[in-house]
Motif scaffolding. Structure first.
Motif, PDB file in Angstrom:
ATOM      1  N   LYS A  12       0.838  -1.205   0.000  1.00  0.00           N
ATOM      2  CA  LYS A  12       0.000   0.000   0.000  1.00  0.00           C
ATOM      3  C   LYS A  12       0.874   1.256   0.000  1.00  0.00           C
ATOM      4  CE  LYS A  12      -3.535   2.398   2.635  1.00  0.00           C
ATOM      5  NZ  LYS A  12      -4.246   2.488   3.908  1.00  0.00           N
ATOM      6  N   LYS A  13       1.943   1.234   0.802  1.00  0.00           N
ATOM      7  CA  LYS A  13       2.866   2.383   0.833  1.00  0.00           C
ATOM      8  C   LYS A  13       3.522   2.583  -0.524  1.00  0.00           C
ATOM      9  CE  LYS A  13       3.876   4.805   3.477  1.00  0.00           C
ATOM     10  NZ  LYS A  13       3.347   6.152   3.720  1.00  0.00           N
ATOM     11  N   ILE A  14       3.884   1.506  -1.205  1.00  0.00           N
ATOM     12  CA  ILE A  14       4.473   1.629  -2.542  1.00  0.00           C
ATOM     13  C   ILE A  14       3.473   2.282  -3.483  1.00  0.00           C
ATOM     14  CG2 ILE A  14       5.268   0.332  -4.573  1.00  0.00           C
ATOM     15  CD1 ILE A  14       6.571  -1.650  -2.596  1.00  0.00           C
ATOM     16  N   GLY A  15       2.219   1.857  -3.419  1.00  0.00           N
ATOM     17  CA  GLY A  15       1.183   2.462  -4.256  1.00  0.00           C
ATOM     18  C   GLY A  15       1.015   3.945  -3.979  1.00  0.00           C
ATOM     19  N   GLU A  16       1.017   4.306  -2.710  1.00  0.00           N
ATOM     20  CA  GLU A  16       0.892   5.722  -2.342  1.00  0.00           C
ATOM     21  C   GLU A  16       2.070   6.529  -2.876  1.00  0.00           C
ATOM     22  OE1 GLU A  16       0.602   5.864   1.922  1.00  0.00           O
ATOM     23  OE2 GLU A  16      -1.304   4.779   1.937  1.00  0.00           O
ATOM     24  N   GLU A  17       3.259   5.993  -2.703  1.00  0.00           N
ATOM     25  CA  GLU A  17       4.457   6.713  -3.158  1.00  0.00           C
ATOM     26  C   GLU A  17       4.506   6.793  -4.678  1.00  0.00           C
ATOM     27  OE1 GLU A  17       5.953   8.472  -1.120  1.00  0.00           O
ATOM     28  OE2 GLU A  17       5.502   7.491   0.779  1.00  0.00           O
ATOM     29  N   ALA A  18       4.064   5.754  -5.363  1.00  0.00           N
ATOM     30  CA  ALA A  18       4.023   5.788  -6.829  1.00  0.00           C
ATOM     31  C   ALA A  18       3.069   6.875  -7.301  1.00  0.00           C
ATOM     32  CB  ALA A  18       3.607   4.421  -7.381  1.00  0.00           C
ATOM     33  N   THR A  19       1.924   6.969  -6.657  1.00  0.00           N
ATOM     34  CA  THR A  19       0.948   7.998  -7.021  1.00  0.00           C
ATOM     35  C   THR A  19       1.520   9.395  -6.779  1.00  0.00           C
ATOM     36  OG1 THR A  19      -0.893   6.523  -6.545  1.00  0.00           O
ATOM     37  CG2 THR A  19      -1.371   8.890  -6.533  1.00  0.00           C
ATOM     38  N   GLU A  20       2.179   9.581  -5.644  1.00  0.00           N
ATOM     39  CA  GLU A  20       2.775  10.882  -5.332  1.00  0.00           C
ATOM     40  C   GLU A  20       3.885  11.231  -6.331  1.00  0.00           C
ATOM     41  OE1 GLU A  20       3.856  10.624  -1.204  1.00  0.00           O
ATOM     42  OE2 GLU A  20       1.760  10.539  -0.571  1.00  0.00           O
ATOM     43  N   THR A  21       4.613  10.234  -6.782  1.00  0.00           N
ATOM     44  CA  THR A  21       5.660  10.459  -7.778  1.00  0.00           C
ATOM     45  C   THR A  21       5.052  10.891  -9.107  1.00  0.00           C
ATOM     46  OG1 THR A  21       7.082   8.817  -6.702  1.00  0.00           O
ATOM     47  CG2 THR A  21       7.614   9.383  -8.985  1.00  0.00           C
TER      48      THR A  21
END
Length: 106
Positions: free
Chosen positions: A38-47
């Protein structure tokens, strides 16, 4: 391998032994793979948002966050950055189409 990636991989391994109350990374491990993903998904979206906005400083910061959380996921799975770098090295000299065709035939 980059010294930074190796150093980070070593720290991430050390954090597996720490208390979740004392380490952010240990708390990620304690919450399990789904939370890490989930954190990877959040960070990918923010990127993606940072890139869309064209904010170079934020792109770098968000990409660092994304890479960091991907490294946590790799460590959680008993992997490290060297395996990823080896795979990237293997792909040198192949066109993207060739590489994709090879993956589909595995």
């Amino acid at each position: 391998m980059s010294d930074v990636l190796q150093q980070l991989a070593e720290v991430l391994e050390q954090r597996k032994q720490q208390s979740p109350d004392q380490s952010y990374v240990a708390s990620l491990y304690a919450k399990g793979l789904d939370h890490i993903l989930k954190k990877i998904g959040e960070e990918a979206t923010e990127t993606v948002i940072a890139a869309k906005d064209g904010d170079k400083e934020r792109i770098v910061c968000e990409t660092a966050d994304l890479w960091f959380h991907c490294m946590v996921m790799l460590a959680d799975q008993g992997l490290g950055p060297q395996q990823v770098l080896d795979e990237l090295q293997r792909r040198f000299g192949l066109s993207g189409l060739q590489e994709k065709a090879q993956r589909q035939s595995r």
